[in-house]
Design a protein around this motif. Structure first.
Motif, PDB file in Angstrom:
ATOM      1  N   PRO A  43       0.782   6.931   6.608  1.00  0.00           N
ATOM      2  CA  PRO A  43      -0.422   6.643   5.812  1.00  0.00           C
ATOM      3  C   PRO A  43      -0.288   5.415   4.906  1.00  0.00           C
ATOM      4  N   SER A  45      -0.599   2.277   5.691  1.00  0.00           N
ATOM      5  CA  SER A  45       0.127   1.145   6.262  1.00  0.00           C
ATOM      6  C   SER A  45      -0.767   0.181   7.029  1.00  0.00           C
ATOM      7  N   GLY A  46      -2.070   0.472   7.089  1.00  0.00           N
ATOM      8  CA  GLY A  46      -2.976  -0.414   7.819  1.00  0.00           C
ATOM      9  C   GLY A  46      -3.697   0.301   8.955  1.00  0.00           C
ATOM     10  N   ASN A  48      -6.622   1.920   9.184  1.00  0.00           N
ATOM     11  CA  ASN A  48      -8.045   1.630   9.401  1.00  0.00           C
ATOM     12  C   ASN A  48      -8.274   0.182   9.802  1.00  0.00           C
ATOM     13  N   TRP A  49      -7.424  -0.675   9.296  1.00  0.00           N
ATOM     14  CA  TRP A  49      -7.508  -2.078   9.698  1.00  0.00           C
ATOM     15  C   TRP A  49      -7.297  -2.170  11.209  1.00  0.00           C
ATOM     16  N   TRP A  77      -8.152  10.947  14.216  1.00  0.00           N
ATOM     17  CA  TRP A  77      -6.773  11.377  13.993  1.00  0.00           C
ATOM     18  C   TRP A  77      -6.625  12.647  14.832  1.00  0.00           C
ATOM     19  N   HIS A  99      -1.056  10.050  12.448  1.00  0.00           N
ATOM     20  CA  HIS A  99       0.024   9.851  11.471  1.00  0.00           C
ATOM     21  C   HIS A  99       1.239  10.719  11.844  1.00  0.00           C
ATOM     22  N   ARG A 121       4.247  -1.107   6.953  1.00  0.00           N
ATOM     23  CA  ARG A 121       3.963  -1.909   5.763  1.00  0.00           C
ATOM     24  C   ARG A 121       5.111  -1.736   4.770  1.00  0.00           C
ATOM     25  N   SER A 129      -0.479   1.878  -2.775  1.00  0.00           N
ATOM     26  CA  SER A 129      -1.762   2.174  -2.144  1.00  0.00           C
ATOM     27  C   SER A 129      -2.022   3.686  -2.165  1.00  0.00           C
ATOM     28  N   PHE A 133      -4.896   5.914  -3.893  1.00  0.00           N
ATOM     29  CA  PHE A 133      -5.726   6.693  -2.960  1.00  0.00           C
ATOM     30  C   PHE A 133      -5.811   8.162  -3.394  1.00  0.00           C
ATOM     31  N   TYR A 184       1.783  -4.862   8.536  1.00  0.00           N
ATOM     32  CA  TYR A 184       0.571  -5.143   7.773  1.00  0.00           C
ATOM     33  C   TYR A 184       0.624  -6.590   7.266  1.00  0.00           C
ATOM     34  N   LEU A 188      -1.825  -9.847   7.722  1.00  0.00           N
ATOM     35  CA  LEU A 188      -2.367 -10.637   6.608  1.00  0.00           C
ATOM     36  C   LEU A 188      -2.083 -12.121   6.770  1.00  0.00           C
ATOM     37  N   PHE A 244     -11.764   2.973  -1.178  1.00  0.00           N
ATOM     38  CA  PHE A 244     -10.769   3.034  -0.109  1.00  0.00           C
ATOM     39  C   PHE A 244     -10.258   1.630   0.180  1.00  0.00           C
ATOM     40  N   MET A 245     -11.180   0.674   0.272  1.00  0.00           N
ATOM     41  CA  MET A 245     -10.817  -0.727   0.479  1.00  0.00           C
ATOM     42  C   MET A 245     -10.479  -1.285  -0.907  1.00  0.00           C
ATOM     43  N   LYS A 247      -7.464  -3.263  -2.570  1.00  0.00           N
ATOM     44  CA  LYS A 247      -7.116  -4.669  -2.813  1.00  0.00           C
ATOM     45  C   LYS A 247      -6.844  -5.423  -1.521  1.00  0.00           C
ATOM     46  N   GLY A 248      -6.176  -4.751  -0.589  1.00  0.00           N
ATOM     47  CA  GLY A 248      -5.898  -5.384   0.700  1.00  0.00           C
ATOM     48  C   GLY A 248      -4.966  -6.572   0.616  1.00  0.00           C
TER      49      GLY A 248
HETATM   50  S1  PPS Z   1      -5.015   5.800   5.515  1.00  0.00           S
HETATM   51  O1  PPS Z   1      -5.669   6.612   4.445  1.00  0.00           O
HETATM   52  O2  PPS Z   1      -3.628   6.199   5.679  1.00  0.00           O
HETATM   53  O3  PPS Z   1      -5.741   5.852   6.768  1.00  0.00           O
HETATM   54  O4  PPS Z   1      -5.034   4.322   4.922  1.00  0.00           O
HETATM   55  P1  PPS Z   1      -4.731   2.971   5.726  1.00  0.00           P
HETATM   56  O5  PPS Z   1      -5.922   2.542   6.443  1.00  0.00           O
HETATM   57  O6  PPS Z   1      -3.465   3.121   6.501  1.00  0.00           O
HETATM   58  O7  PPS Z   1      -4.386   1.959   4.547  1.00  0.00           O
HETATM   59  C1  PPS Z   1      -5.317   1.604   3.555  1.00  0.00           C
HETATM   60  C2  PPS Z   1      -4.853   0.279   2.993  1.00  0.00           C
HETATM   61  O8  PPS Z   1      -5.166  -0.762   3.930  1.00  0.00           O
HETATM   62  C3  PPS Z   1      -5.980  -1.737   3.289  1.00  0.00           C
HETATM   63  N1  PPS Z   1      -6.875  -2.369   4.261  1.00  0.00           N
HETATM   64  C4  PPS Z   1      -6.851  -3.696   4.518  1.00  0.00           C
HETATM   65  N2  PPS Z   1      -6.076  -4.675   4.016  1.00  0.00           N
HETATM   66  C5  PPS Z   1      -6.321  -5.947   4.445  1.00  0.00           C
HETATM   67  N3  PPS Z   1      -7.297  -6.255   5.327  1.00  0.00           N
HETATM   68  C6  PPS Z   1      -8.089  -5.287   5.859  1.00  0.00           C
HETATM   69  N4  PPS Z   1      -9.047  -5.635   6.712  1.00  0.00           N
HETATM   70  C7  PPS Z   1      -7.878  -3.944   5.455  1.00  0.00           C
HETATM   71  N5  PPS Z   1      -8.453  -2.752   5.747  1.00  0.00           N
HETATM   72  C8  PPS Z   1      -7.835  -1.811   5.014  1.00  0.00           C
HETATM   73  C9  PPS Z   1      -6.718  -0.925   2.216  1.00  0.00           C
HETATM   74  O9  PPS Z   1      -7.298  -1.771   1.254  1.00  0.00           O
HETATM   75  C10 PPS Z   1      -5.567  -0.086   1.689  1.00  0.00           C
HETATM   76  O10 PPS Z   1      -4.611  -0.876   0.970  1.00  0.00           O
HETATM   77  P2  PPS Z   1      -4.627  -1.097  -0.619  1.00  0.00           P
HETATM   78  O11 PPS Z   1      -3.317  -1.746  -0.929  1.00  0.00           O
HETATM   79  O12 PPS Z   1      -4.767   0.244  -1.253  1.00  0.00           O
HETATM   80  O13 PPS Z   1      -5.778  -2.005  -0.875  1.00  0.00           O
END
Ligand code: PPS
Length: 286
Positions: A43, A45-46, A48-49, A77, A99, A121, A129, A133, A184, A188, A244-245, A247-248
Protein backbone atom coordinates in the motif's frame (compact mmCIF):
# COMPACT_ATOMS: atom_id res chain seq x y z
CA UNK A 1 -3.23 2.46 14.61
CA UNK A 2 -6.17 0.28 15.37
CA UNK A 3 -8.63 -1.42 13.11
CA UNK A 4 -10.64 -4.62 13.22
CA UNK A 5 -8.40 -7.25 11.79
CA UNK A 6 -7.74 -10.96 11.54
CA UNK A 7 -4.74 -13.04 10.57
CA UNK A 8 -4.42 -15.36 7.59
CA UNK A 9 -1.20 -17.40 7.55
CA UNK A 10 0.42 -14.76 9.71
CA UNK A 11 -0.59 -11.75 7.58
CA UNK A 12 -2.96 -9.07 8.83
CA UNK A 13 -6.19 -8.30 7.01
CA UNK A 14 -8.91 -5.74 7.50
CA UNK A 15 -12.22 -7.19 8.68
CA UNK A 16 -15.17 -6.71 6.33
CA UNK A 17 -12.96 -5.53 3.46
CA UNK A 18 -11.43 -9.02 3.66
CA UNK A 19 -12.64 -12.27 5.16
CA UNK A 20 -10.96 -15.65 5.67
CA UNK A 21 -13.02 -16.85 2.72
CA UNK A 22 -12.05 -13.98 0.43
CA UNK A 23 -8.34 -14.48 1.11
CA UNK A 24 -8.58 -18.24 0.87
CA UNK A 25 -10.43 -17.82 -2.44
CA UNK A 26 -7.76 -15.38 -3.68
CA UNK A 27 -4.99 -17.79 -2.81
CA UNK A 28 -6.45 -21.16 -3.68
CA UNK A 29 -9.45 -20.85 -5.95
CA UNK A 30 -9.15 -17.69 -8.03
CA UNK A 31 -8.76 -18.48 -11.73
CA UNK A 32 -5.98 -16.51 -13.41
CA UNK A 33 -6.29 -16.06 -17.17
CA UNK A 34 -3.22 -16.06 -19.39
CA UNK A 35 -3.88 -12.54 -20.64
CA UNK A 36 -4.44 -11.06 -17.15
CA UNK A 37 -2.27 -8.19 -15.96
CA UNK A 38 -1.69 -7.90 -12.21
CA UNK A 39 -0.89 -4.56 -10.61
CA UNK A 40 0.81 -5.42 -7.33
CA UNK A 41 2.09 -3.13 -4.62
CA UNK A 42 2.57 -2.68 -0.95
CA UNK A 43 0.00 0.00 0.00
CA UNK A 44 0.85 3.64 -0.77
CA UNK A 45 3.49 2.73 -3.33
CA UNK A 46 1.71 3.96 -6.46
CA UNK A 47 -1.14 1.45 -6.84
CA UNK A 48 -3.71 3.88 -8.20
CA UNK A 49 -1.22 5.65 -10.39
CA UNK A 50 -0.46 2.29 -12.04
CA UNK A 51 -4.19 1.51 -12.36
CA UNK A 52 -4.59 4.77 -14.27
CA UNK A 53 -1.57 4.15 -16.49
CA UNK A 54 -2.41 0.52 -17.30
CA UNK A 55 -6.02 1.27 -18.14
CA UNK A 56 -5.01 4.19 -20.34
CA UNK A 57 -2.51 1.96 -22.14
CA UNK A 58 -5.21 -0.69 -22.61
CA UNK A 59 -7.47 1.94 -24.20
CA UNK A 60 -4.65 3.56 -26.20
CA UNK A 61 -4.92 6.86 -24.33
CA UNK A 62 -8.72 7.19 -24.64
CA UNK A 63 -9.58 8.65 -21.24
CA UNK A 64 -13.34 8.35 -21.72
CA UNK A 65 -13.10 4.60 -22.22
CA UNK A 66 -10.41 4.20 -19.60
CA UNK A 67 -12.32 6.18 -16.96
CA UNK A 68 -15.71 4.56 -17.55
CA UNK A 69 -15.87 3.52 -13.87
CA UNK A 70 -14.28 5.09 -10.77
CA UNK A 71 -10.71 4.03 -10.12
CA UNK A 72 -11.61 1.98 -7.04
CA UNK A 73 -13.67 -0.37 -9.25
CA UNK A 74 -11.68 -0.22 -12.47
CA UNK A 75 -8.99 -2.73 -11.51
CA UNK A 76 -10.37 -4.39 -8.39
CA UNK A 77 -8.28 -5.57 -5.48
CA UNK A 78 -9.09 -9.22 -6.13
CA UNK A 79 -8.57 -10.35 -2.51
CA UNK A 80 -11.40 -8.16 -1.19
CA UNK A 81 -14.95 -9.24 -0.45
CA UNK A 82 -16.47 -6.87 -3.03
CA UNK A 83 -14.18 -7.82 -5.91
CA UNK A 84 -16.03 -10.74 -7.47
CA UNK A 85 -18.77 -8.80 -9.19
CA UNK A 86 -16.35 -6.08 -10.31
CA UNK A 87 -13.97 -8.66 -11.75
CA UNK A 88 -16.81 -10.41 -13.58
CA UNK A 89 -17.47 -7.09 -15.35
CA UNK A 90 -13.91 -6.64 -16.65
CA UNK A 91 -13.20 -6.88 -20.36
CA UNK A 92 -10.05 -8.73 -21.39
CA UNK A 93 -7.25 -8.25 -20.80
CA UNK A 94 -8.26 -7.92 -17.16
CA UNK A 95 -6.19 -5.46 -15.14
CA UNK A 96 -6.40 -6.65 -11.55
CA UNK A 97 -4.89 -5.09 -8.46
CA UNK A 98 -3.55 -6.74 -5.33
CA UNK A 99 -1.67 -5.92 -2.15
CA UNK A 100 -1.20 -9.62 -1.31
CA UNK A 101 2.25 -10.80 -0.39
CA UNK A 102 3.82 -13.21 -2.85
CA UNK A 103 3.59 -16.12 -0.41
CA UNK A 104 -0.21 -16.20 -0.57
CA UNK A 105 -0.81 -14.89 -4.09
CA UNK A 106 -3.12 -16.83 -6.44
CA UNK A 107 -1.66 -20.31 -6.87
CA UNK A 108 -3.01 -20.45 -10.42
CA UNK A 109 -0.89 -17.45 -11.40
CA UNK A 110 2.26 -19.50 -11.12
CA UNK A 111 1.00 -21.95 -13.76
CA UNK A 112 -0.17 -19.19 -16.11
CA UNK A 113 1.31 -16.78 -18.65
CA UNK A 114 -0.26 -13.77 -16.89
CA UNK A 115 1.94 -10.76 -16.20
CA UNK A 116 2.75 -8.81 -13.06
CA UNK A 117 3.72 -5.20 -12.65
CA UNK A 118 5.19 -4.59 -9.22
CA UNK A 119 5.60 -0.96 -8.14
CA UNK A 120 7.82 -0.06 -5.18
CA UNK A 121 8.39 3.21 -3.41
CA UNK A 122 10.90 4.58 -0.92
CA UNK A 123 9.57 3.08 2.33
CA UNK A 124 10.05 6.37 4.18
CA UNK A 125 7.64 8.03 1.76
CA UNK A 126 5.33 5.02 2.08
CA UNK A 127 5.28 5.62 5.85
CA UNK A 128 4.43 9.29 5.37
CA UNK A 129 1.74 8.62 2.79
CA UNK A 130 0.18 5.90 4.97
CA UNK A 131 0.38 8.11 8.07
CA UNK A 132 -1.78 10.73 6.35
CA UNK A 133 -4.03 8.20 4.64
CA UNK A 134 -5.00 6.55 7.93
CA UNK A 135 -6.49 9.85 9.05
CA UNK A 136 -9.02 9.90 6.21
CA UNK A 137 -10.10 6.24 6.16
CA UNK A 138 -13.33 5.73 8.05
CA UNK A 139 -12.34 2.22 9.16
CA UNK A 140 -9.16 3.26 11.00
CA UNK A 141 -8.42 4.88 14.33
CA UNK A 142 -5.27 6.78 13.38
CA UNK A 143 -2.01 7.07 15.30
CA UNK A 144 -1.34 10.75 15.92
CA UNK A 145 2.28 10.43 17.02
CA UNK A 146 4.69 9.98 14.10
CA UNK A 147 7.29 7.98 16.08
CA UNK A 148 4.55 5.56 17.13
CA UNK A 149 3.54 5.30 13.52
CA UNK A 150 7.10 4.42 12.44
CA UNK A 151 7.08 1.69 15.10
CA UNK A 152 3.73 0.42 13.89
CA UNK A 153 5.18 0.24 10.37
CA UNK A 154 8.46 -1.48 11.17
CA UNK A 155 6.96 -3.90 13.66
CA UNK A 156 4.75 -5.42 10.97
CA UNK A 157 1.40 -4.34 12.31
CA UNK A 158 0.51 -3.05 8.87
CA UNK A 159 -2.02 -4.80 6.69
CA UNK A 160 -0.51 -7.46 4.39
CA UNK A 161 2.56 -7.91 6.62
CA UNK A 162 5.67 -5.75 6.54
CA UNK A 163 6.95 -3.65 3.65
CA UNK A 164 10.27 -5.50 3.99
CA UNK A 165 8.77 -8.96 3.55
CA UNK A 166 6.49 -7.78 0.75
CA UNK A 167 9.40 -6.42 -1.26
CA UNK A 168 11.68 -9.37 -0.55
CA UNK A 169 8.92 -11.83 -1.41
CA UNK A 170 7.89 -10.29 -4.72
CA UNK A 171 11.38 -9.37 -5.84
CA UNK A 172 12.28 -13.06 -5.89
CA UNK A 173 10.52 -12.97 -9.26
CA UNK A 174 12.67 -10.15 -10.63
CA UNK A 175 14.26 -12.31 -13.32
CA UNK A 176 11.00 -13.90 -14.45
CA UNK A 177 9.91 -12.70 -17.88
CA UNK A 178 6.31 -12.29 -16.66
CA UNK A 179 7.45 -9.86 -13.96
CA UNK A 180 8.12 -6.14 -14.45
CA UNK A 181 9.13 -3.93 -11.57
CA UNK A 182 9.35 -0.18 -11.41
CA UNK A 183 9.65 2.42 -8.69
CA UNK A 184 7.28 5.26 -7.94
CA UNK A 185 10.31 7.53 -8.21
CA UNK A 186 11.08 6.32 -11.76
CA UNK A 187 7.50 7.10 -12.72
CA UNK A 188 7.95 10.59 -11.30
CA UNK A 189 11.28 11.15 -12.96
CA UNK A 190 10.34 9.93 -16.41
CA UNK A 191 6.66 9.15 -16.83
CA UNK A 192 6.81 8.98 -20.61
CA UNK A 193 9.84 6.68 -20.64
CA UNK A 194 8.12 4.49 -18.03
CA UNK A 195 4.95 4.27 -20.15
CA UNK A 196 7.02 3.27 -23.17
CA UNK A 197 8.73 0.52 -21.15
CA UNK A 198 5.39 -0.69 -19.83
CA UNK A 199 3.93 -0.84 -23.35
CA UNK A 200 6.88 -2.91 -24.48
CA UNK A 201 6.49 -5.33 -21.58
CA UNK A 202 2.77 -5.65 -22.26
CA UNK A 203 3.19 -6.02 -26.01
CA UNK A 204 1.01 -2.97 -26.61
CA UNK A 205 1.80 -0.87 -29.63
CA UNK A 206 0.85 2.76 -29.09
CA UNK A 207 1.87 5.58 -31.38
CA UNK A 208 3.50 8.75 -30.05
CA UNK A 209 0.24 10.67 -29.81
CA UNK A 210 -1.40 7.84 -27.85
CA UNK A 211 1.54 7.66 -25.48
CA UNK A 212 1.27 11.42 -24.98
CA UNK A 213 -2.38 10.96 -24.00
CA UNK A 214 -1.51 8.24 -21.48
CA UNK A 215 1.04 10.58 -19.93
CA UNK A 216 -1.24 13.62 -19.97
CA UNK A 217 -4.07 11.83 -18.17
CA UNK A 218 -1.93 10.05 -15.61
CA UNK A 219 -0.06 13.02 -14.17
CA UNK A 220 -0.77 13.88 -10.54
CA UNK A 221 -2.41 17.12 -11.63
CA UNK A 222 -4.81 15.39 -14.04
CA UNK A 223 -5.70 12.58 -11.66
CA UNK A 224 -6.22 14.93 -8.72
CA UNK A 225 -8.85 16.91 -10.54
CA UNK A 226 -10.47 13.89 -12.18
CA UNK A 227 -13.44 12.67 -10.07
CA UNK A 228 -13.14 9.21 -11.67
CA UNK A 229 -9.56 8.92 -10.43
CA UNK A 230 -9.22 10.92 -7.21
CA UNK A 231 -11.34 8.76 -4.87
CA UNK A 232 -13.68 11.68 -4.17
CA UNK A 233 -16.58 9.31 -4.87
CA UNK A 234 -15.55 6.71 -2.31
CA UNK A 235 -17.58 6.16 0.84
CA UNK A 236 -14.70 4.61 2.77
CA UNK A 237 -12.82 7.93 2.80
CA UNK A 238 -13.71 11.12 4.64
CA UNK A 239 -12.56 13.61 2.01
CA UNK A 240 -13.24 16.52 4.37
CA UNK A 241 -10.20 15.37 6.42
CA UNK A 242 -7.74 15.23 3.53
CA UNK A 243 -7.27 14.08 0.00
CA UNK A 244 -6.31 10.65 -1.34
CA UNK A 245 -4.29 12.52 -3.97
CA UNK A 246 -2.25 14.20 -1.23
CA UNK A 247 1.13 15.47 -2.55
CA UNK A 248 2.37 13.00 -5.13
CA UNK A 249 6.05 13.74 -4.62
CA UNK A 250 9.22 11.94 -3.66
CA UNK A 251 11.12 12.86 -0.50
CA UNK A 252 8.26 14.21 1.61
CA UNK A 253 9.71 12.04 4.40
CA UNK A 254 12.30 14.79 4.92
CA UNK A 255 9.46 17.02 6.14
CA UNK A 256 8.34 14.40 8.67
CA UNK A 257 11.33 12.44 10.02
CA UNK A 258 13.67 14.01 12.54
CA UNK A 259 17.36 13.16 12.13
CA UNK A 260 17.03 10.69 15.02
CA UNK A 261 14.00 9.04 13.46
CA UNK A 262 15.78 8.80 10.15
CA UNK A 263 18.77 7.07 11.79
CA UNK A 264 16.45 4.79 13.75
CA UNK A 265 14.65 3.74 10.58
CA UNK A 266 17.92 3.30 8.71
CA UNK A 267 19.21 0.85 11.32
CA UNK A 268 16.05 -1.22 11.17
CA UNK A 269 16.09 -1.11 7.35
CA UNK A 270 19.71 -2.37 7.23
CA UNK A 271 18.90 -5.18 9.61
CA UNK A 272 15.72 -6.30 7.85
CA UNK A 273 17.19 -6.07 4.34
CA UNK A 274 20.63 -7.53 5.09
CA UNK A 275 19.84 -10.86 3.43
CA UNK A 276 18.48 -9.16 0.31
CA UNK A 277 20.79 -9.05 -2.69
CA UNK A 278 19.53 -5.90 -4.40
CA UNK A 279 19.93 -2.27 -3.52
CA UNK A 280 17.63 0.64 -4.18
CA UNK A 281 18.50 4.28 -4.77
CA UNK A 282 16.89 5.35 -1.51
CA UNK A 283 19.55 3.44 0.43
CA UNK A 284 22.12 5.96 -0.85
CA UNK A 285 20.00 9.07 -0.63
CA UNK A 286 18.66 8.65 2.89
S1 PPS B 1 -3.33 2.70 -1.87
O1 PPS B 1 -4.28 3.23 -0.84
O2 PPS B 1 -2.41 1.75 -1.27
O3 PPS B 1 -4.02 2.14 -3.01
O4 PPS B 1 -2.50 3.99 -2.30
P1 PPS B 1 -1.53 4.12 -3.57
O5 PPS B 1 -2.32 4.41 -4.76
O6 PPS B 1 -0.60 2.96 -3.61
O7 PPS B 1 -0.63 5.37 -3.17
C1 PPS B 1 -1.16 6.66 -2.97
C2 PPS B 1 -0.01 7.62 -3.16
O8 PPS B 1 0.26 7.74 -4.56
C3 PPS B 1 0.16 9.11 -4.94
N1 PPS B 1 -0.28 9.22 -6.34
C4 PPS B 1 0.47 9.83 -7.29
N2 PPS B 1 1.68 10.41 -7.22
C5 PPS B 1 2.16 10.99 -8.36
N3 PPS B 1 1.48 11.00 -9.52
C6 PPS B 1 0.26 10.41 -9.63
N4 PPS B 1 -0.38 10.46 -10.79
C7 PPS B 1 -0.29 9.79 -8.48
N5 PPS B 1 -1.44 9.13 -8.20
C8 PPS B 1 -1.42 8.80 -6.90
C9 PPS B 1 -0.86 9.68 -3.94
O9 PPS B 1 -0.82 11.08 -3.92
C10 PPS B 1 -0.34 9.03 -2.66
O10 PPS B 1 0.92 9.57 -2.26
P2 PPS B 1 1.11 10.78 -1.22
O11 PPS B 1 2.57 10.81 -0.92
O12 PPS B 1 0.27 10.47 -0.03
O13 PPS B 1 0.67 12.00 -1.96
Amino acid sequence: MSYDHFYYKGFRFLKDVHTEESINHAENEFEVFDDDIYNITFPKSGTNWMIEILNLIKHKGDVTKSNAVPIQMRSPWYETTMAKEQIDNLDPPRIITSHLPQQIFAKSFFKSKAKIIYTLRNPRDVIVSLFHFTKIVNLFTPIENFQNFIDYFVQGETLYGTWFDHVKGWMQMKDDERFFYITYEELLQDLRGSVVRLCKFLGQELDDAQIDLVVEHSTFKSMKKNPMSNWSQSDILDNSKGSFMRKGISGDWKNHFTVAQSEYFDKIYQEKMKDFNMSFFWEQSS
